[in-house]
Design an enzyme around this catalytic site. Structure first.
Site, PDB file in Angstrom:
ATOM      1  N   HIS A 182       6.606  -1.711   9.019  1.00 23.91           N
ATOM      2  CA  HIS A 182       7.759  -2.894   8.695  1.00 23.91           C
ATOM      3  C   HIS A 182       8.295  -1.019   9.347  1.00 23.91           C
ATOM      4  O   HIS A 182       8.425   0.336   8.905  1.00 23.91           O
ATOM      5  CB  HIS A 182       8.587  -2.607   7.375  1.00 23.91           C
ATOM      6  N   GLU A 204       9.969 -10.378   7.740  1.00 21.21           N
ATOM      7  CA  GLU A 204      10.432  -9.548   6.875  1.00 21.21           C
ATOM      8  C   GLU A 204      11.450  -9.290   5.866  1.00 21.21           C
ATOM      9  O   GLU A 204      10.819  -8.444   5.127  1.00 21.21           O
ATOM     10  CB  GLU A 204       8.986  -8.305   7.634  1.00 21.21           C
ATOM     11  N   CYS A 223      10.418   0.694  -0.533  1.00 19.81           N
ATOM     12  CA  CYS A 223      10.155  -0.939  -0.341  1.00 19.81           C
ATOM     13  C   CYS A 223      10.039  -1.168  -1.347  1.00 19.81           C
ATOM     14  O   CYS A 223      10.063  -2.769  -1.716  1.00 19.81           O
ATOM     15  CB  CYS A 223       8.874  -0.551  -0.193  1.00 19.81           C
TER      16      CYS A 223
HETATM   17  O1  SUG Z   1       2.907  -5.681   3.651  1.00 15.87           O
HETATM   18  N1  SUG Z   1       1.381  -4.047   1.688  1.00 15.87           N
HETATM   19  C1  SUG Z   1       2.329  -4.312   2.273  1.00 15.87           C
HETATM   20  C2  SUG Z   1       3.622  -3.107   1.865  1.00 15.87           C
HETATM   21  C3  SUG Z   1       4.264  -3.668   1.861  1.00 15.87           C
HETATM   22  C4  SUG Z   1       5.656  -1.879   2.188  1.00 15.87           C
HETATM   23  N2  SUG Z   1       6.909  -2.530   2.383  1.00 15.87           N
HETATM   24  C5  SUG Z   1       8.423  -2.259   2.787  1.00 15.87           C
HETATM   25  N3  SUG Z   1       7.183  -1.581   3.773  1.00 15.87           N
HETATM   26  N4  SUG Z   1       9.042  -2.712   3.158  1.00 15.87           N
HETATM   27  C6  SUG Z   1       3.017  -4.929   3.343  1.00 15.87           C
HETATM   28  O2  SUG Z   1       1.795  -4.300   4.351  1.00 15.87           O
HETATM   29  C7  SUG Z   1      -0.914  -4.322   0.979  1.00 15.87           C
HETATM   30  C8  SUG Z   1      -2.072  -5.124   0.249  1.00 15.87           C
HETATM   31  C9  SUG Z   1      -3.273  -4.941   0.365  1.00 15.87           C
HETATM   32  O3  SUG Z   1      -3.750  -4.331   1.203  1.00 15.87           O
HETATM   33  O4  SUG Z   1      -4.190  -5.082  -0.747  1.00 15.87           O
HETATM   34  C10 SUG Z   1       0.171  -4.311   1.399  1.00 15.87           C
HETATM   35  O5  SUG Z   1       0.733  -6.146   1.529  1.00 15.87           O
END
Ligand code: SUG
Length: 449
Positions: A254, A179, A372
């Site tokens: 994460h 990730e 993020c």
């Molecule tokens: O991978 N959300 C992302 C959020 C990422 C956050 N990043 C960190 N914590 N570094 C994920 O879950 C949501 C898209 C949706 O559900 O339409 C999404 O992909």
């Protein structure tokens, strides 16, 4: 050589929507099907980046840059899934008969650049070059299609082989679930010296150890080990630690949703890791210097408020000498317990002495806070000079990007809107112009056919 940290923020894409694509990301699942505002999302992100750029210019301590969004709807993915014909036919078939898959191929999730790659600065690596590994993001289909273009964009920006070493994403298998920087933190005592690279994983996919029961462990120990190996990190300066499976099961998908580190400081929750004390001791031993720890208890902040406020997804900027600033999401001001915790962080004898709140609500509703949205890259002057594109955020680039957003972005988007070939053409025209503004070259598939 003096080094400076650059935050590369992801520019939110034109297809930003709420699709409920991420199982285990409680915020995004709860907001599925909400109408999104891509224009506002992009402007919110750009304003955060510009504010940090201005602060960094004033104090000379950090820099700010931008990474472009990806092409969506993503035709190569739709073709790989068996949809055939011309672009209009592919979009029509997919959207009509397989709307969920289609929406996943429209995700703007590449905006969360903390997940774009793992980056090791040249101070740490075996050959004195800056190393990049795009994250394979295999845990979620809509994200697993990002790494090819991510790699292309990184190679276009960091092109000079004398300074930069690029690796391919790890194999696309859950054993190697990676990730990126969301599960990687670099600690250092002196910014110009070798640091400690700390990798956190949700599970050891090859062993029967403890694992979350409800939601996926996206990052594996095996993946973290491969990256450390291929970046040539010395064993004595590398620490591996497991995320607490109960926290993952509560929506902490994460590690950067429950812990943040910068310099010689770590801010985290008591449920961040399987064994917090051992992790602090291991990092401190590898650092060879004092690690300041601010651990927040479950009593002061229950895990559900960790997830709703995203306090630990704050960025930390600055240094121990001049004081550090917490770059927190505005949601933190809405929760009394969070405010009290922030009060304690500011009042203890640690390095953080200021907090600044940002409205990144469009991103927050998909489970992405300030941290993020950024990828940290530590560079010296020669490496910054070797950058091959217009990505460093100054007044001119900011003005150009804001104008570009106003010209191309919609202020209201539902999943059904993306089923129109007109939307795809709108996105391609915008991205084609963006590659010229940012001097990126032909990084998108539609430019390479
Ligand atoms: O991978 N959300 C992302 C959020 C990422 C956050 N990043 C960190 N914590 N570094 C994920 O879950 C949501 C898209 C949706 O559900 O339409 C999404 O992909």
């Amino acid at each position: 050589m003096t080094f400076k940290e650059y935050n590369f923020d992801g520019l939110v894409g034109l297809s930003h929507h709420y699709g409920g694509h991420s199982f285990g990301n409680v915020a995004s699942s709860g907001n599925a099907a909400l109408v999104s505002n891509p224009k506002q999302a992009a402007l919110q992100g750009l304003l955060k980046a510009k504010t940090l750029a201005d602060m960094g210019l004033e104090n000379g301590l950090w820099g700010q840059a931008i990474l472009p969004p990806q092409e969506r709807p993503f035709m190569p993915a739709l073709r790989q899934l068996g949809f055939a014909g011309n672009d209009a036919e592919i979009i029509e078939q997919a959207a009509k008969h397989h709307p969920q898959i289609f929406a996943k191929c429209c995700s703007a999730a590449s905006m969360w650049t903390a997940n774009a790659a793992t980056i090791s600065p040249s101070l740490d690596t075996h050959n004195g070059k800056l190393h990049f590994t795009p994250a394979n993001l295999v845990a979620m289909y809509h994200r697993s299609v990002e790494h090819v273009v991510t790699g292309r964009v990184l190679k276009s920006i960091f092109a000079d082989p004398a300074h930069f070493d690029h690796h391919a994403a790890l194999p696309q298998n859950i054993i190697f679930g990676d990730e990126g920087a969301a599960n990687h933190t670099r600690f250092f005592d002196d910014i110009n010296h070798q640091g400690v690279e700390f990798f956190t994983f949700g599970a050891d996919a090859l062993a029967t150890g403890i694992k979350p029961q409800r939601y996926p462990a996206r990052q594996t120990l095996e993946a973290s080990r491969i990256i450390a190996r291929q970046h040539g990190l010395p064993e004595l300066k590398t620490v591996f630690g497991q995320q607490n499976p109960d926290a993952i099961d509560a929506g902490v998908f994460h590690n950067d949703v429950i812990a943040v580190g910068h310099g010689n400081f770590i801010l985290c929750h008591e449920l961040a890791f399987v064994d917090n004390q051992k992790i602090y001791a291991d990092i401190e031993a590898a650092l060879g210097a004092k690690l300041f720890v601010h651990e927040v208890s479950q009593q002061d902040l229950p895990i559900k408020d960790v997830v709703s406020s995203y306090l630990f997804n704050s960025q930390i900027i600055g240094n121990a000498k001049n004081g550090m600033t917490l770059i927190a999401p505005e949601e933190c001001t809405k929760n009394r317990q969070v405010s009290a915790v922030i009060g304690k962080i500011l009042a203890d004898n640690g390095p953080v002495n200021a907090v600044k709140y940002f409205d990144v609500k469009q991103s927050m509703q998909n489970g992405g806070g300030p941290a993020c949205l950024r990828l940290r890259v530590l560079m010296n002057d020669a490496q910054v000079k070797a950058i091959n594109a217009r990505v460093l955020l100054d007044d001119d680039l900011y003005a150009d990007l804001v104008t570009w957003v106003h010209k191309h972005y919609r202020d209201r988007l539902e999943i059904a809107d993306m089923a129109d070939i007109g939307f795809y053409h709108e996105c391609c025209a915008a991205l084609d112009e963006l590659t010229k503004i940012m001097k990126l070259g032909a990084v998108y598939d539609f430019q390479r056919r």
